[in-house]
Write a protein that holds these residues in place. Sequence first.
Motif, PDB file in Angstrom:
ATOM      1  N   VAL A 135       0.838  -1.204   0.000  1.00 21.19           N
ATOM      2  CA  VAL A 135       0.000   0.000   0.000  1.00 21.19           C
ATOM      3  C   VAL A 135       0.869   1.248   0.000  1.00 21.19           C
ATOM      4  CG1 VAL A 135      -1.594   1.375   1.413  1.00 21.19           C
ATOM      5  CG2 VAL A 135      -2.028  -1.055   1.073  1.00 21.19           C
ATOM      6  N   ALA A 136       1.941   1.234   0.777  1.00 22.90           N
ATOM      7  CA  ALA A 136       2.834   2.390   0.858  1.00 22.90           C
ATOM      8  C   ALA A 136       3.532   2.648  -0.472  1.00 22.90           C
ATOM      9  CB  ALA A 136       3.866   2.174   1.964  1.00 22.90           C
ATOM     10  N   VAL A 137       3.943   1.582  -1.156  1.00 25.10           N
ATOM     11  CA  VAL A 137       4.565   1.739  -2.472  1.00 25.10           C
ATOM     12  C   VAL A 137       3.578   2.378  -3.442  1.00 25.10           C
ATOM     13  CG1 VAL A 137       5.374   0.486  -4.503  1.00 25.10           C
ATOM     14  CG2 VAL A 137       6.273  -0.099  -2.253  1.00 25.10           C
ATOM     15  N   ALA A 138       2.336   1.872  -3.445  1.00 25.46           N
ATOM     16  CA  ALA A 138       1.311   2.417  -4.337  1.00 25.46           C
ATOM     17  C   ALA A 138       1.058   3.895  -4.045  1.00 25.46           C
ATOM     18  CB  ALA A 138       0.015   1.615  -4.184  1.00 25.46           C
ATOM     19  N   ALA A 139       0.962   4.247  -2.755  1.00 21.37           N
ATOM     20  CA  ALA A 139       0.729   5.646  -2.374  1.00 21.37           C
ATOM     21  C   ALA A 139       1.876   6.539  -2.818  1.00 21.37           C
ATOM     22  CB  ALA A 139       0.537   5.745  -0.861  1.00 21.37           C
ATOM     23  N   SER A 140       3.115   6.032  -2.707  1.00 19.96           N
ATOM     24  CA  SER A 140       4.281   6.831  -3.092  1.00 19.96           C
ATOM     25  C   SER A 140       4.347   7.045  -4.603  1.00 19.96           C
ATOM     26  CB  SER A 140       5.566   6.148  -2.611  1.00 19.96           C
ATOM     27  OG  SER A 140       5.631   6.154  -1.195  1.00 19.96           O
TER      28      SER A 140
ATOM     29  N   VAL B 279       1.207 -15.042  24.627  1.00 12.94           N
ATOM     30  CA  VAL B 279       2.380 -15.195  23.761  1.00 12.94           C
ATOM     31  C   VAL B 279       2.236 -14.360  22.494  1.00 12.94           C
ATOM     32  CG1 VAL B 279       3.797 -16.831  22.451  1.00 12.94           C
ATOM     33  CG2 VAL B 279       2.768 -17.541  24.617  1.00 12.94           C
ATOM     34  N   SER B 280       1.040 -14.382  21.881  1.00 16.95           N
ATOM     35  CA  SER B 280       0.865 -13.714  20.583  1.00 16.95           C
ATOM     36  C   SER B 280       0.922 -12.191  20.677  1.00 16.95           C
ATOM     37  CB  SER B 280      -0.458 -14.144  19.940  1.00 16.95           C
ATOM     38  OG  SER B 280      -1.571 -13.725  20.701  1.00 16.95           O
ATOM     39  N   ILE B 281       0.466 -11.619  21.785  1.00 20.53           N
ATOM     40  CA  ILE B 281       0.490 -10.149  21.909  1.00 20.53           C
ATOM     41  C   ILE B 281       1.922  -9.613  21.988  1.00 20.53           C
ATOM     42  CG2 ILE B 281      -0.105  -8.208  23.411  1.00 20.53           C
ATOM     43  CD1 ILE B 281      -2.385  -9.182  21.638  1.00 20.53           C
ATOM     44  N   PRO B 282       2.776 -10.135  22.879  1.00 22.30           N
ATOM     45  CA  PRO B 282       4.166  -9.643  22.865  1.00 22.30           C
ATOM     46  C   PRO B 282       4.894  -9.970  21.567  1.00 22.30           C
ATOM     47  CG  PRO B 282       3.886 -11.433  24.458  1.00 22.30           C
ATOM     48  CD  PRO B 282       2.530 -11.026  24.031  1.00 22.30           C
ATOM     49  N   LEU B 283       4.539 -11.106  20.926  1.00 24.14           N
ATOM     50  CA  LEU B 283       5.141 -11.421  19.637  1.00 24.14           C
ATOM     51  C   LEU B 283       4.693 -10.413  18.590  1.00 24.14           C
ATOM     52  CD1 LEU B 283       6.866 -13.380  17.967  1.00 24.14           C
ATOM     53  CD2 LEU B 283       4.772 -14.648  17.457  1.00 24.14           C
ATOM     54  N   GLY B 284       3.410 -10.036  18.641  1.00 20.00           N
ATOM     55  CA  GLY B 284       2.891  -9.042  17.708  1.00 20.00           C
ATOM     56  C   GLY B 284       3.597  -7.709  17.852  1.00 20.00           C
ATOM     57  N   ALA B 285       3.980  -7.356  19.085  1.00 20.30           N
ATOM     58  CA  ALA B 285       4.707  -6.097  19.317  1.00 20.30           C
ATOM     59  C   ALA B 285       6.079  -6.114  18.667  1.00 20.30           C
ATOM     60  CB  ALA B 285       4.851  -5.853  20.821  1.00 20.30           C
ATOM     61  N   THR B 286       6.505  -7.308  18.226  1.00 13.50           N
ATOM     62  CA  THR B 286       7.805  -7.459  17.581  1.00 13.50           C
ATOM     63  C   THR B 286       7.694  -7.628  16.070  1.00 13.50           C
ATOM     64  OG1 THR B 286       8.687  -8.505  19.567  1.00 13.50           O
ATOM     65  CG2 THR B 286       9.937  -8.826  17.546  1.00 13.50           C
ATOM     66  N   ILE B 287       6.695  -8.410  15.587  1.00 16.14           N
ATOM     67  CA  ILE B 287       6.660  -8.731  14.152  1.00 16.14           C
ATOM     68  C   ILE B 287       5.454  -8.169  13.417  1.00 16.14           C
ATOM     69  CG2 ILE B 287       7.963 -10.857  14.555  1.00 16.14           C
ATOM     70  CD1 ILE B 287       5.381 -12.418  13.978  1.00 16.14           C
ATOM     71  N   ASN B 288       4.414  -7.710  14.118  1.00 22.70           N
ATOM     72  CA  ASN B 288       3.259  -7.130  13.435  1.00 22.70           C
ATOM     73  C   ASN B 288       3.489  -5.624  13.316  1.00 22.70           C
ATOM     74  OD1 ASN B 288       0.655  -6.944  12.255  1.00 22.70           O
ATOM     75  ND2 ASN B 288      -0.160  -6.275  14.217  1.00 22.70           N
ATOM     76  N   MET B 289       4.118  -5.220  12.244  1.00 15.84           N
ATOM     77  CA  MET B 289       4.610  -3.846  12.126  1.00 15.84           C
ATOM     78  C   MET B 289       4.118  -3.171  10.849  1.00 15.84           C
ATOM     79  SD  MET B 289       6.414  -2.840  14.699  1.00 15.84           S
ATOM     80  CE  MET B 289       7.128  -3.515  16.200  1.00 15.84           C
ATOM     81  N   ASP B 290       2.802  -3.095  10.677  1.00 14.26           N
ATOM     82  CA  ASP B 290       2.234  -2.440   9.491  1.00 14.26           C
ATOM     83  C   ASP B 290       2.721  -1.002   9.366  1.00 14.26           C
ATOM     84  OD1 ASP B 290       0.855  -4.775   9.503  1.00 14.26           O
ATOM     85  OD2 ASP B 290      -1.147  -3.902   9.504  1.00 14.26           O
ATOM     86  N   GLY B 291       2.591  -0.245  10.440  1.00 16.65           N
ATOM     87  CA  GLY B 291       2.969   1.161  10.413  1.00 16.65           C
ATOM     88  C   GLY B 291       4.447   1.346  10.127  1.00 16.65           C
ATOM     89  N   ALA B 292       5.284   0.475  10.692  1.00 11.69           N
ATOM     90  CA  ALA B 292       6.722   0.567  10.454  1.00 11.69           C
ATOM     91  C   ALA B 292       7.044   0.294   8.992  1.00 11.69           C
ATOM     92  CB  ALA B 292       7.463  -0.413  11.357  1.00 11.69           C
ATOM     93  N   ALA B 293       6.387  -0.706   8.394  1.00 10.29           N
ATOM     94  CA  ALA B 293       6.605  -1.033   6.985  1.00 10.29           C
ATOM     95  C   ALA B 293       6.226   0.156   6.096  1.00 10.29           C
ATOM     96  CB  ALA B 293       5.793  -2.265   6.596  1.00 10.29           C
ATOM     97  N   ILE B 294       5.125   0.816   6.436  1.00 11.06           N
ATOM     98  CA  ILE B 294       4.682   2.002   5.680  1.00 11.06           C
ATOM     99  C   ILE B 294       5.708   3.131   5.797  1.00 11.06           C
ATOM    100  CG2 ILE B 294       2.955   3.848   5.627  1.00 11.06           C
ATOM    101  CD1 ILE B 294       0.893   1.688   6.449  1.00 11.06           C
ATOM    102  N   THR B 295       6.161   3.387   7.019  1.00  7.35           N
ATOM    103  CA  THR B 295       7.136   4.462   7.244  1.00  7.35           C
ATOM    104  C   THR B 295       8.427   4.214   6.485  1.00  7.35           C
ATOM    105  OG1 THR B 295       6.246   4.976   9.437  1.00  7.35           O
ATOM    106  CG2 THR B 295       8.516   5.644   8.998  1.00  7.35           C
ATOM    107  N   ILE B 296       8.969   3.009   6.590  1.00  5.75           N
ATOM    108  CA  ILE B 296      10.226   2.673   5.911  1.00  5.75           C
ATOM    109  C   ILE B 296      10.081   2.843   4.402  1.00  5.75           C
ATOM    110  CG2 ILE B 296      11.824   0.792   5.386  1.00  5.75           C
ATOM    111  CD1 ILE B 296      11.106  -0.336   8.223  1.00  5.75           C
ATOM    112  N   THR B 297       8.969   2.355   3.850  1.00  6.90           N
ATOM    113  CA  THR B 297       8.748   2.404   2.396  1.00  6.90           C
ATOM    114  C   THR B 297       8.590   3.832   1.895  1.00  6.90           C
ATOM    115  OG1 THR B 297       7.661   0.232   2.471  1.00  6.90           O
ATOM    116  CG2 THR B 297       7.267   1.589   0.527  1.00  6.90           C
TER     117      THR B 297
END
Length: 414
Positions: free
Chosen positions: A92-97, A285-303
């Motif tokens: 989505v971030a690539v398309a927006a850019s 287990v899944s919530i702390p794991l999500g805080a590490t690998i579920n990074m939609d916003g980070a992927a958008i920012t980096i892109t």
Amino acid sequence: MNKAFSKWNSISLILRILIGLIVGVILALTIPQVTGIGILGTLFVGALKGVAPILVFVLVMSSLASSNLGVGKKFKTVIVLYLVSTLLASIVAVAASFIFPVTLKLTEAVQDQTPPSNIVEVLSTLVTNIVSNPVTAIMNANYMGILAWAIVLGLALKKLASDNTKNVLQDLSTAVTKVVSWIISFAPFGILGLVFQSVSENGLSIFYDYGKLLLVLVGSMLVVALVVDPLIAGITLKRNPYPLVFRCLKESGITAFFTRSSAANIPVNMTLCEKLGLDKDMYSVSIPLGATINMDGAAITITIMSLAAAHTMGIHVDIPTAIILSFLAALGACGASGVAGGSLLLIPMACSLFGLSNDIAMQVVGVGFIIGVVQDSLETAINSSGDVLFAATAEYKEWIKEGKEVDLKKIAKS
């Protein structure tokens, strides 16, 4: 005093947070020189960050020690949802850019930050964190290390510990959870302090200087939060996901927006998962794991930031390169630190794909810190609320398979 405190707690937490937000803005605009008000936010975030590692370690260890381990399918599902969502966010971030190309006013380089040089270094750091000393992991809020040791100890205790030991662990888990609830009850005052500090220090100037960049970032994040993630949940559950989506955004996203830390918001997410009736063995287990690998916003920012750097330097980015960037950003986002500004230091890694020097890349990071009061806040809100959304989606999917009733409207109001 007790009556006043009880009456205050009887008001909806969301309403109390809204009151704190409004009061914080008013104070920042009228008496910005009274810097002591900001300490309320510092204390609130500090308390959340302090208790979160202990909470995760105790909850995961206790849950595994007393669980029946019947959460395998749900856990696999939630991991897939986390990764698919992050990849789609970068697309989505690539398309927006491409649709709304942005150029930057570059700032001075950020001299006191050392970014990872490539994706191998990011992944190497992740793997190293897993086997770090458990005490050090808790002290440094290294959630991969905390998770790894909690899982190992939990499985060992399940096999070797007596029922009395498991009961002690359960009591300890309950006690830490209670402490978290006490901290969260002070959220309105913490939000007041955080808002006061942000508004008094930054004002509204960032909206003018970097308006277009912010619009592309915020627009992409809103598309992911309100379209992409609900679509993933809806397809998985074959139900209207929006009641659950809005519940997660309201109860998790709002606090994450102001704390600007996925790690600090873990206790809030744990509480919300409990309200939604999820299996503690899984969400612990899944919530702390999500805080590490579920990074939609980070992927958008980096892109978006790396493509903005390419546009600024007049570099043409073709479709194949953009696709590679999507995967690189999604993979790199999983290594983003769960603290404020954690994704920004991965921008140089993405910029290297276009042959940009580290000096240019670090100037882009500098821009990121300037707009961080908006960008990082919204990024964290999307990341953190998505952790709960997909944990709940994985859980409810199994409920549906088992023939249980899953009424998301009813669940969202519970």
